[in-house]
Design an enzyme around this catalytic site. Sequence first.
Site, short mmCIF file in Angstrom:
data_model
loop_
_atom_site.label_atom_id
_atom_site.label_comp_id
_atom_site.label_asym_id
_atom_site.label_seq_id
_atom_site.Cartn_x
_atom_site.Cartn_y
_atom_site.Cartn_z
N LYS A 17 10.80 3.37 2.60
CA LYS A 17 10.76 4.83 2.43
C LYS A 17 11.45 5.24 1.14
CE LYS A 17 9.52 6.53 6.61
NZ LYS A 17 9.02 7.78 7.01
N CYS B 196 5.99 47.11 2.22
CA CYS B 196 6.31 48.44 1.73
C CYS B 196 5.01 48.98 1.15
CB CYS B 196 7.38 48.38 0.64
SG CYS B 196 7.62 49.97 -0.16
N GLU C 91 0.86 -1.19 0.00
CA GLU C 91 0.00 0.00 0.00
C GLU C 91 0.89 1.23 0.00
OE1 GLU C 91 -2.38 -0.18 3.56
OE2 GLU C 91 -2.91 -2.26 3.13
N CYS D 2 7.08 52.49 -5.21
CA CYS D 2 8.25 51.64 -4.99
C CYS D 2 8.55 50.84 -6.26
CB CYS D 2 8.00 50.69 -3.83
SG CYS D 2 9.34 49.52 -3.58
N CYS E 120 12.26 49.66 3.43
CA CYS E 120 12.21 48.86 2.21
C CYS E 120 13.57 48.85 1.52
CB CYS E 120 11.15 49.44 1.27
SG CYS E 120 11.16 48.66 -0.36
N LYS F 288 2.19 4.62 1.40
CA LYS F 288 2.25 5.20 2.75
C LYS F 288 1.89 6.67 2.63
CE LYS F 288 5.05 5.01 6.91
NZ LYS F 288 5.22 6.39 7.31
N ASP G 54 1.29 10.37 3.68
CA ASP G 54 1.96 11.21 4.65
C ASP G 54 0.96 12.17 5.28
OD1 ASP G 54 4.02 12.07 6.13
OD2 ASP G 54 4.97 13.28 4.56
N CYS H 135 13.19 50.91 -2.00
CA CYS H 135 12.91 52.34 -2.13
C CYS H 135 13.27 53.13 -0.88
CB CYS H 135 11.44 52.58 -2.47
SG CYS H 135 10.35 52.22 -1.09
N TYR I 210 -6.96 2.09 6.28
CA TYR I 210 -6.15 0.97 5.80
C TYR I 210 -6.16 -0.24 6.72
CZ TYR I 210 -2.93 3.55 8.79
OH TYR I 210 -2.38 4.24 9.83
P1 AMP Z 1 5.85 5.86 11.23
O1 AMP Z 1 5.02 7.00 11.75
O2 AMP Z 1 6.96 6.29 10.35
O3 AMP Z 1 6.23 4.90 12.30
O4 AMP Z 1 4.90 5.05 10.23
C1 AMP Z 1 3.72 4.47 10.69
C2 AMP Z 1 2.57 5.29 10.24
O5 AMP Z 1 2.42 5.29 8.85
C3 AMP Z 1 1.29 4.75 10.74
O6 AMP Z 1 1.03 5.13 12.05
C4 AMP Z 1 0.32 5.39 9.80
O7 AMP Z 1 -0.06 6.64 10.34
C5 AMP Z 1 1.11 5.71 8.57
N1 AMP Z 1 0.59 5.09 7.36
C6 AMP Z 1 0.34 5.75 6.21
N2 AMP Z 1 -0.16 4.95 5.26
C7 AMP Z 1 -0.26 3.72 5.81
C8 AMP Z 1 -0.72 2.45 5.33
N3 AMP Z 1 -1.16 2.28 4.07
N4 AMP Z 1 -0.67 1.42 6.19
C9 AMP Z 1 -0.21 1.57 7.46
N5 AMP Z 1 0.24 2.74 7.96
C10 AMP Z 1 0.22 3.80 7.15
ZN ZN Z 2 9.62 49.96 -1.37
#
Ligand code: AMP
Ligand code: ZN
Length: 675
Positions: free
Chosen positions: A317, A429, A120, A434, A411, A122, A124, A414, A231
């Site tokens: 990663k 400014c 899956e 200017c 500024c 990951k 962010d 100017c 997930y």
């Molecule tokens: P870390 O925070 O680096 O330890 O990574 C774990 C975190 O990745 C989990 O707590 C989730 O919040 C996040 N995460 C994002 N996508 C997924 C996914 N598809 N499956 C599991 N964890 C995920």
């Molecule tokens: Zn200016």
Amino acid sequence: MSAANPRDPARRAAFLRSEIERHERLYYALGRPEIGDREFDRLMAELMALEKERPELAIADSPTRRVGGEPLAGFEPVRHEPAMMSLDNTYNLDELREWGARLERLALAEAGDGFEFVAELKVDGVSTSLLYENGLFVRGATRGNGAVGDDVTENLRTVRALPLRLPAGAPSRLLVRGEVYMPRAEFERVNRERELAGEPLYANPRNVTAGSIRQLDSRQVATRRLHAIVYQIADGPQRATHSENLERLIEWGFPVHDSWRKCHGLVEVESFIAEWSERRHSLGFETDGVVVKLDDLALRERFGATSKAPRWAVAYKYEPEQAETQVRGIVVQVGRTGVLTPVAEFDPVLVAGSTVRRATLHNYEDLSRKDVRVGDTVVIEKAGEVIPRVVEVRLDRRPEGSEPFRMPTHCPECGEKVARFEGEVASRCVNPECPAVRQETIRHYVSRNAMDIEGLGDERIAQLVADGLLTDIPGLYHLTREPLAALPGWGEKSADNLLAAIAASRHRPLPRLLFGLGIRMVGERTAKLLAQHFGSLAALAQASEEELQVVEEIGPKVAASLRAFFADPRQQRRLAALAAAGVEPPAIERPTAATLPLAGKTVVLTGKLESMSREEAAERLAALGARVAGSVSKKTSFVVAGEEAGSKLDKARSLGIEILDEAEFVARARDWIRK
Ligand code: AMP
Ligand code: ZN
């Protein structure tokens, strides 16, 4: 669906709720909306009004809870059972294979030709735990330290991708885990708004999400369009494999991202990783890797977990799009709106495929830290398509005797004293003469997404401004061949090309011109909406703040900024000069007027309506394209008659004009809206 009797608020509320839920699902889970945001908001507004009047109708899982409630004093702790673990990371394929080999050793001979995995993306974002009881969303929590997190239920209700209610047949108790995130487009929208408002920018979507989710005022959270993916079933009835669980989560209406894939052995996982390494950049959200999980839940059970992370899953990663470099200098730039922005210049460094030499320090994190110094080693990052930013200062490597950077009081372009407005972090400014402001104004006007005048790069604009050939936007249309051709490095050909490009810009579409004018808080999208609604610059210039706010997505701040712009005599002179120079966008065909369901119809309202006020009814009719008239005549298309209707009703009867009672009107309005 039978028309709800408008006199029965309970039925009306139930109807609205089911409609809203249906549209939420169409939009968020299925990605094929049937109605626009505005109609959706209207349904929501009606339900909210109903619930306010009759609080007993405001049931716990009402979608109105998504717009947020009263601010909390603090968050209640939530104990996670099972704990929310983190994941072990691997940073290259060798480490990933090492993890696979360990699994095989643990399983002894049973692995055969490899395990079944699920790969899956990951995402962010921010990790969350969601509890459903008897089909209702009852509690949502942050991860916290993994054992105890914060109860952020009210905030998570505002995340429209998350179901508030599960379909019949879902388990009576279900605990799922997922990730809440801010889509890139929303992040850019939020930042663009902040930029136009002169506010410091956010560094990346993850930070804004984390900050939003921990807001005490859920109404604030609702203004950020957060998204989510789910997930994992953390507790509740499970099938034999993770992939089957995912299928079930989809059936129950959870947002499972469709990128997940069942992989036979690590070899297939590796191709998944390779496939997404570039492709992920085109997704609407940020990802930082791939999570590899054993598919077989019984096997997972046997492998168990360390104190920190499960043994049956691992994160791979991708190379972070960050790099370290050293700050050589900090310069201050003056932007179009006069905002002073400190910019760090550093040793060139490669990030996400391109060389980066400078980064703006104009973002919230940097400013609140306010302490990037010349000589510092910094971590820089490219988030999405945006300009790189300084993420972190390596304080451990700060040279001795370095001095904190100070924003200039005057500024740099100017020399005028800079101002700092109430509630703004940035210095500006405010000198309209200017040169930096002028230059940036022109630069913005000619830029690709605005008037798109080719052949006028930054250096050339600077040259023209410095030579006094150009002081403001209208001046572009008065440039002549000889003085241009005589400039160092120009010649007749570039002069002619530029003049042709400028001439061609006279009839650019209105949204481009509007955007190009650089009105505070009016970005590309807002410009488009305004142009569509008003059709011409003249009509827009005359609109009152109230009229402006009728436009979708235009709030009081943007309306005030537009009013201030058009009321400013300097801007008026500028617009007049542009018009005199022949800048005239073609008239916009307003798609609305003719195609709206009640276009060309004249409607008269009489008597008292129960489910809405007369004003509201008039507004709705107008939004559907009808003209609402005060008296009945032969031209009247139909009359809406409420209780105690008087002479207008009589007149309509005598003229044989169609008369709708309230119930009929409400029922028909629903059909019109659908059209
Ligand atoms: P870390 O925070 O680096 O330890 O990574 C774990 C975190 O990745 C989990 O707590 C989730 O919040 C996040 N995460 C994002 N996508 C997924 C996914 N598809 N499956 C599991 N964890 C995920
Ligand atoms: Zn200016």
